[in-house]
Design a protein around this motif. Structure first.
Motif, PDB file in Angstrom:
ATOM      1  N   GLN A 142       0.835  -1.193   0.000  1.00 43.12           N
ATOM      2  CA  GLN A 142       0.000   0.000   0.000  1.00 43.12           C
ATOM      3  C   GLN A 142       0.873   1.246   0.000  1.00 43.12           C
ATOM      4  OE1 GLN A 142      -3.583  -0.218  -0.079  1.00 43.12           O
ATOM      5  NE2 GLN A 142      -2.919  -2.316  -0.509  1.00 43.12           N
ATOM      6  N   VAL A 143       0.416   2.285  -0.699  1.00 40.75           N
ATOM      7  CA  VAL A 143       1.032   3.608  -0.680  1.00 40.75           C
ATOM      8  C   VAL A 143       0.058   4.542   0.021  1.00 40.75           C
ATOM      9  CG1 VAL A 143       1.698   5.584  -2.103  1.00 40.75           C
ATOM     10  CG2 VAL A 143       2.387   3.276  -2.776  1.00 40.75           C
ATOM     11  N   HIS A 144       0.522   5.248   1.035  1.00 37.16           N
ATOM     12  CA  HIS A 144      -0.376   6.149   1.756  1.00 37.16           C
ATOM     13  C   HIS A 144      -0.780   7.336   0.899  1.00 37.16           C
ATOM     14  CE1 HIS A 144      -1.438   9.368   4.683  1.00 37.16           C
ATOM     15  NE2 HIS A 144      -2.023   8.372   5.310  1.00 37.16           N
ATOM     16  N   GLY A 145       0.180   7.906   0.184  1.00 37.42           N
ATOM     17  CA  GLY A 145      -0.109   9.004  -0.726  1.00 37.42           C
ATOM     18  C   GLY A 145      -0.099  10.372  -0.087  1.00 37.42           C
ATOM     19  N   CYS A 146       0.036  10.412   1.223  1.00 30.05           N
ATOM     20  CA  CYS A 146       0.043  11.694   1.933  1.00 30.05           C
ATOM     21  C   CYS A 146       0.797  11.483   3.252  1.00 30.05           C
ATOM     22  CB  CYS A 146      -1.401  12.128   2.191  1.00 30.05           C
ATOM     23  SG  CYS A 146      -1.653  13.909   2.199  1.00 30.05           S
ATOM     24  N   PHE A 147       1.994  10.904   3.130  1.00 32.24           N
ATOM     25  CA  PHE A 147       2.759  10.455   4.298  1.00 32.24           C
ATOM     26  C   PHE A 147       3.474  11.648   4.937  1.00 32.24           C
ATOM     27  CE2 PHE A 147       5.991   7.616   6.355  1.00 32.24           C
ATOM     28  CZ  PHE A 147       5.105   6.728   6.945  1.00 32.24           C
ATOM     29  N   TYR A 148       2.686  12.517   5.556  1.00 34.39           N
ATOM     30  CA  TYR A 148       3.183  13.747   6.162  1.00 34.39           C
ATOM     31  C   TYR A 148       3.227  13.612   7.686  1.00 34.39           C
ATOM     32  CZ  TYR A 148       1.632  15.722   1.638  1.00 34.39           C
ATOM     33  OH  TYR A 148       1.418  15.974   0.317  1.00 34.39           O
ATOM     34  N   PRO A 149       4.058  14.415   8.359  1.00 27.47           N
ATOM     35  CA  PRO A 149       4.097  14.364   9.826  1.00 27.47           C
ATOM     36  C   PRO A 149       2.734  14.548  10.487  1.00 27.47           C
ATOM     37  CG  PRO A 149       5.994  15.570   9.011  1.00 27.47           C
ATOM     38  CD  PRO A 149       5.120  15.298   7.811  1.00 27.47           C
ATOM     39  N   ILE A 159      -3.430   8.374   9.877  1.00 23.85           N
ATOM     40  CA  ILE A 159      -4.761   8.895   9.617  1.00 23.85           C
ATOM     41  C   ILE A 159      -4.796   9.398   8.168  1.00 23.85           C
ATOM     42  CG2 ILE A 159      -5.026   9.584  12.037  1.00 23.85           C
ATOM     43  CD1 ILE A 159      -4.811  12.549  10.984  1.00 23.85           C
ATOM     44  N   ASP A 160      -5.953   9.917   7.763  1.00 27.54           N
ATOM     45  CA  ASP A 160      -6.128  10.506   6.430  1.00 27.54           C
ATOM     46  C   ASP A 160      -5.745   9.519   5.331  1.00 27.54           C
ATOM     47  OD1 ASP A 160      -6.547  12.118   4.282  1.00 27.54           O
ATOM     48  OD2 ASP A 160      -5.470  13.846   5.056  1.00 27.54           O
ATOM     49  N   GLU A 214      -7.471   8.881   2.572  1.00 28.15           N
ATOM     50  CA  GLU A 214      -8.242   9.138   1.362  1.00 28.15           C
ATOM     51  C   GLU A 214      -7.456   8.862   0.085  1.00 28.15           C
ATOM     52  OE1 GLU A 214     -10.119  13.087  -0.604  1.00 28.15           O
ATOM     53  OE2 GLU A 214     -10.762  12.697   1.453  1.00 28.15           O
ATOM     54  N   LYS A 215      -6.137   9.118   0.109  1.00 30.49           N
ATOM     55  CA  LYS A 215      -5.339   8.988  -1.114  1.00 30.49           C
ATOM     56  C   LYS A 215      -4.598   7.657  -1.220  1.00 30.49           C
ATOM     57  CE  LYS A 215      -4.654  13.969  -1.716  1.00 30.49           C
ATOM     58  NZ  LYS A 215      -3.660  15.064  -1.853  1.00 30.49           N
ATOM     59  N   THR A 216      -4.855   6.761  -0.307  1.00 32.64           N
ATOM     60  CA  THR A 216      -4.194   5.456  -0.354  1.00 32.64           C
ATOM     61  C   THR A 216      -4.500   4.721  -1.652  1.00 32.64           C
ATOM     62  OG1 THR A 216      -3.959   5.023   2.017  1.00 32.64           O
ATOM     63  CG2 THR A 216      -4.375   3.140   0.631  1.00 32.64           C
ATOM     64  N   ARG A 217      -3.487   4.021  -2.160  1.00 33.93           N
ATOM     65  CA  ARG A 217      -3.657   3.198  -3.357  1.00 33.93           C
ATOM     66  C   ARG A 217      -2.681   2.028  -3.276  1.00 33.93           C
ATOM     67  NH1 ARG A 217       0.705   3.781  -6.541  1.00 33.93           N
ATOM     68  NH2 ARG A 217       1.905   5.723  -6.519  1.00 33.93           N
ATOM     69  N   PRO A 218      -2.855   1.033  -4.121  1.00 35.02           N
ATOM     70  CA  PRO A 218      -1.909  -0.092  -4.118  1.00 35.02           C
ATOM     71  C   PRO A 218      -0.510   0.344  -4.550  1.00 35.02           C
ATOM     72  CG  PRO A 218      -3.956  -0.707  -5.207  1.00 35.02           C
ATOM     73  CD  PRO A 218      -4.010   0.780  -4.992  1.00 35.02           C
ATOM     74  N   LEU A 219       0.482  -0.306  -4.001  1.00 35.01           N
ATOM     75  CA  LEU A 219       1.874  -0.057  -4.383  1.00 35.01           C
ATOM     76  C   LEU A 219       2.156  -0.885  -5.640  1.00 35.01           C
ATOM     77  CD1 LEU A 219       4.886  -0.004  -1.914  1.00 35.01           C
ATOM     78  CD2 LEU A 219       5.092  -0.904  -4.224  1.00 35.01           C
ATOM     79  N   LEU A 220       2.357  -0.212  -6.756  1.00 36.82           N
ATOM     80  CA  LEU A 220       2.474  -0.891  -8.044  1.00 36.82           C
ATOM     81  C   LEU A 220       3.862  -0.798  -8.664  1.00 36.82           C
ATOM     82  CD1 LEU A 220      -0.889   0.360  -9.608  1.00 36.82           C
ATOM     83  CD2 LEU A 220      -0.464  -1.854  -8.502  1.00 36.82           C
ATOM     84  N   LEU A 221       4.600   0.262  -8.347  1.00 31.57           N
ATOM     85  CA  LEU A 221       5.845   0.552  -9.054  1.00 31.57           C
ATOM     86  C   LEU A 221       7.091   0.304  -8.210  1.00 31.57           C
ATOM     87  CD1 LEU A 221       4.698   3.806 -10.896  1.00 31.57           C
ATOM     88  CD2 LEU A 221       4.714   1.458 -11.761  1.00 31.57           C
ATOM     89  N   GLY A 222       6.992  -0.582  -7.253  1.00 30.26           N
ATOM     90  CA  GLY A 222       8.157  -0.980  -6.482  1.00 30.26           C
ATOM     91  C   GLY A 222       8.841   0.165  -5.770  1.00 30.26           C
ATOM     92  N   GLU A 249       9.372  10.354   0.643  1.00 29.17           N
ATOM     93  CA  GLU A 249      10.047  11.655   0.496  1.00 29.17           C
ATOM     94  C   GLU A 249       9.312  12.819   1.166  1.00 29.17           C
ATOM     95  OE1 GLU A 249      10.711  15.529  -0.980  1.00 29.17           O
ATOM     96  OE2 GLU A 249       9.002  14.317  -1.651  1.00 29.17           O
ATOM     97  N   PRO A 250       7.972  12.929   1.079  1.00 29.55           N
ATOM     98  CA  PRO A 250       7.305  14.063   1.735  1.00 29.55           C
ATOM     99  C   PRO A 250       7.555  14.115   3.242  1.00 29.55           C
ATOM    100  CG  PRO A 250       5.818  13.010   0.193  1.00 29.55           C
ATOM    101  CD  PRO A 250       7.004  12.111   0.314  1.00 29.55           C
TER     102      PRO A 250
END
Length: 250
Positions: free
Chosen positions: A158-165, A182-183, A185-193, A202-203
């Motif tokens: 899974q990718v959180h998509g908004c991995f902020y403090p 938390i939050d 909403e933007k989670t999606r499957p991890l597809l690109l390794g 990185e965020p």
């Protein structure tokens, strides 16, 4: 869709007459912030306290988004609820849903998402603001908790998509810290390794200027399950730094 009501919270809500969509929609509460508005719709968050238990009641009207699941649009809470449920099934530590439901009322699409408040937890943002006041042992424990949380997330594909403090919550335990998200909403499957993993991490590193190279090595050591002097960490630091420079230059 049938309304969801968590079994462990049903009795509490029903004692207060709040076990249904209509009752939760009608409950008068003060919003915790300004409502979000988009294309004529709105979404707002309220605090609800019942017998010493805290909750966040989120209500929205005509606040829709298009997804693969619903190409013609659905309330954003519907996607968030699915992601909360997915995280629970996958064993990824995250906020818990108490109630979810949606209704169409005379052309208006309404949705409710009720979650348990994380009382007794601190978001990483607030811990970073007082980073200099914390001990070295606390620094290490927080970095390890964040790294292990990211590792667990990505191991579940899974990718959180908004991995902020502000979306990482921590609680001190006897031997360190535990962390959850938390939050969703933007989670999606991890597809690109590795590309997806670097993009997700990185965020967090960009929004934690209090962390120097030594702290990032600790974070990555926990994330990768490596020793601090691992050459693998060097490669990850290079990739994260390159992406951070690219983002900051935009």
């Amino acid at each position: 869709m049938t309304d969801f009501l968590a079994a462990e919270d049903r009795a509490l809500l029903e004692r207060h007459g709040l076990g249904t969509f209509d009752a939760l929609w009608a409950r008068q509460l003060d919003a915790v912030d300004e409502p979000n508005t988009v294309r004529g719709g709105w979404s707002s968050v309220f605090r609800l306290d019942l017998e010493g238990h805290g909750f966040y009641l989120k209500r929205q009207s005509n606040y829709q988004m298009r997804t693969l699941h619903a190409p013609f649009g659905e309330p954003s809470f519907a996607r968030e609820f699915r992601n909360i449920s997915r995280y629970e099934k996958l064993g990824i530590p995250a906020l818990k849903a108490v109630f979810f439901g949606q209704r169409r009322v005379e052309g208006e699409v309404r949705a409710i998402l009720l979650t348990r408040a994380l009382d007794g937890w601190d978001d990483l943002d607030s811990l970073l603001r007082r980073w200099s006041e914390l001990s070295g042992a606390q620094h290490s424990a927080i970095l390890q908790a964040c790294g292990k949380l990211a590792r667990r997330l990505h191991a579940a594909r899974q990718v959180h998509g908004c991995f902020y403090p502000k979306h990482i919550f921590l609680q001190a335990t006897g031997d360190g810290y535990q962390a959850q998200l938390i939050d969703l909403e933007k989670t999606r499957p991890l597809l690109l390794g590795q590309r997806d993993r670097v993009k997700d991490l990185e965020p967090l590193t960009r929004r934690a200027p209090e962390w120097g190279d030594a702290q990032l090595r600790e974070l990555l050591a926990a994330y990768l399950g490596q020793s601090l002097d691992s050459a693998l960490i060097d490669g990850w630091l290079t990739r994260l730094t390159a992406r951070r420079s690219h983002k900051e230059a935009r």
